[in-house]
Design a protein around this motif. Structure first.
Motif, mmCIF file in Angstrom:
data_model
loop_
_atom_site.group_PDB
_atom_site.id
_atom_site.type_symbol
_atom_site.label_atom_id
_atom_site.label_comp_id
_atom_site.label_asym_id
_atom_site.label_seq_id
_atom_site.Cartn_x
_atom_site.Cartn_y
_atom_site.Cartn_z
ATOM 1 N N TYR A 162 0.839 -1.194 0.000
ATOM 2 C CA TYR A 162 0.000 0.000 0.000
ATOM 3 C C TYR A 162 0.874 1.243 0.000
ATOM 4 O O TYR A 162 2.007 1.227 0.440
ATOM 5 C CB TYR A 162 -1.010 0.013 1.140
ATOM 6 C CG TYR A 162 -0.459 0.257 2.529
ATOM 7 C CD1 TYR A 162 -0.276 1.543 3.008
ATOM 8 C CD2 TYR A 162 -0.164 -0.800 3.374
ATOM 9 C CE1 TYR A 162 0.210 1.771 4.274
ATOM 10 C CE2 TYR A 162 0.316 -0.585 4.644
ATOM 11 C CZ TYR A 162 0.494 0.713 5.092
ATOM 12 O OH TYR A 162 0.976 0.938 6.353
ATOM 13 N N ARG A 193 0.371 5.313 0.924
ATOM 14 C CA ARG A 193 -0.483 6.324 1.541
ATOM 15 C C ARG A 193 0.265 7.646 1.539
ATOM 16 O O ARG A 193 1.443 7.698 1.884
ATOM 17 C CB ARG A 193 -0.793 5.917 2.972
ATOM 18 C CG ARG A 193 -1.633 6.909 3.725
ATOM 19 C CD ARG A 193 -1.907 6.406 5.097
ATOM 20 N NE ARG A 193 -2.644 5.165 4.941
ATOM 21 C CZ ARG A 193 -3.270 4.545 5.903
ATOM 22 N NH1 ARG A 193 -3.245 5.020 7.115
ATOM 23 N NH2 ARG A 193 -3.914 3.433 5.694
ATOM 24 N N MET A 239 -5.259 7.012 1.033
ATOM 25 C CA MET A 239 -4.722 5.792 0.442
ATOM 26 C C MET A 239 -4.690 5.994 -1.068
ATOM 27 O O MET A 239 -5.715 6.202 -1.702
ATOM 28 C CB MET A 239 -5.603 4.599 0.796
ATOM 29 C CG MET A 239 -5.086 3.282 0.277
ATOM 30 S SD MET A 239 -3.596 2.703 1.086
ATOM 31 C CE MET A 239 -4.229 2.277 2.688
ATOM 32 N N GLU A 258 -2.743 3.868 -3.283
ATOM 33 C CA GLU A 258 -2.648 2.593 -3.988
ATOM 34 C C GLU A 258 -2.666 1.462 -2.971
ATOM 35 O O GLU A 258 -2.061 1.577 -1.906
ATOM 36 C CB GLU A 258 -1.368 2.538 -4.807
ATOM 37 C CG GLU A 258 -1.312 1.377 -5.754
ATOM 38 C CD GLU A 258 -0.129 1.466 -6.704
ATOM 39 O OE1 GLU A 258 0.082 0.486 -7.423
ATOM 40 O OE2 GLU A 258 0.587 2.479 -6.719
ATOM 41 N N HIS A 259 -3.367 0.393 -3.326
ATOM 42 C CA HIS A 259 -3.475 -0.759 -2.439
ATOM 43 C C HIS A 259 -3.540 -2.006 -3.308
ATOM 44 O O HIS A 259 -4.309 -2.054 -4.256
ATOM 45 C CB HIS A 259 -4.740 -0.621 -1.592
ATOM 46 C CG HIS A 259 -4.895 -1.671 -0.568
ATOM 47 N ND1 HIS A 259 -5.823 -2.664 -0.673
ATOM 48 C CD2 HIS A 259 -4.236 -1.894 0.594
ATOM 49 C CE1 HIS A 259 -5.737 -3.448 0.385
ATOM 50 N NE2 HIS A 259 -4.778 -3.000 1.167
#
Length: 86
Positions: free
Chosen positions: A57, A59, A64, A66-67
Motif C-alpha cells: 500500500y 499512503r 490511500m 494505492e493498495h
C-alpha cells in the motif's frame, strides 16, 4: 492557544508487484519458483502456510493512493493452484 495539526508522511509498505511481475506467475509453479521470480511473500497464512500474500500500500498523508493484495494458494505439494489479485 496553538492547535496541534498532525503531520503526515508518505508511506509505501510491502511488496509492490507490477503487471510484468504478476504475469511471471503461473498455476502449476512451485513455491521455490515463485519466490525466485518475485521474492518472498509479505505474509504467509497463519493457520494455513499454503496461502501466500503479497501486500502493498501507498499512503500520502491520510489518503490511500494505492493498495494491492495478491493471494497465492498452494496444494499440499507446494504447487500453485490459484492466483487472486485485489
Amino acid at each position: 492557544m496553538l492547535q496541534y495539526m498532525p503531520q503526515y508522511s508518505d508511506i509505501k509498505q510491502g511488496n509492490y508487484l507490477n503487471e510484468y511481475d504478476i504475469k511471471k506467475i503461473r498455476v502449476g509453479m512451485t513455491k521455490l519458483e515463485i519466490s525466485s521470480n518475485i521474492g518472498e511473500p509479505t505474509l504467509e497464512g497463519f493457520l494455513n502456510p499454503n496461502i501466500w500474500y503479497y501486500i502493498f500500500y501507498y499512503r500520502s498523508g491520510n489518503k490511500m493512493l494505492e493498495h494491492q493484495i495478491l493471494t497465492l494458494k498452494f496444494d499440499a505439494h507446494d504447487i500453485l493452484v490459484t492466483v487472486e489479485k485485489r
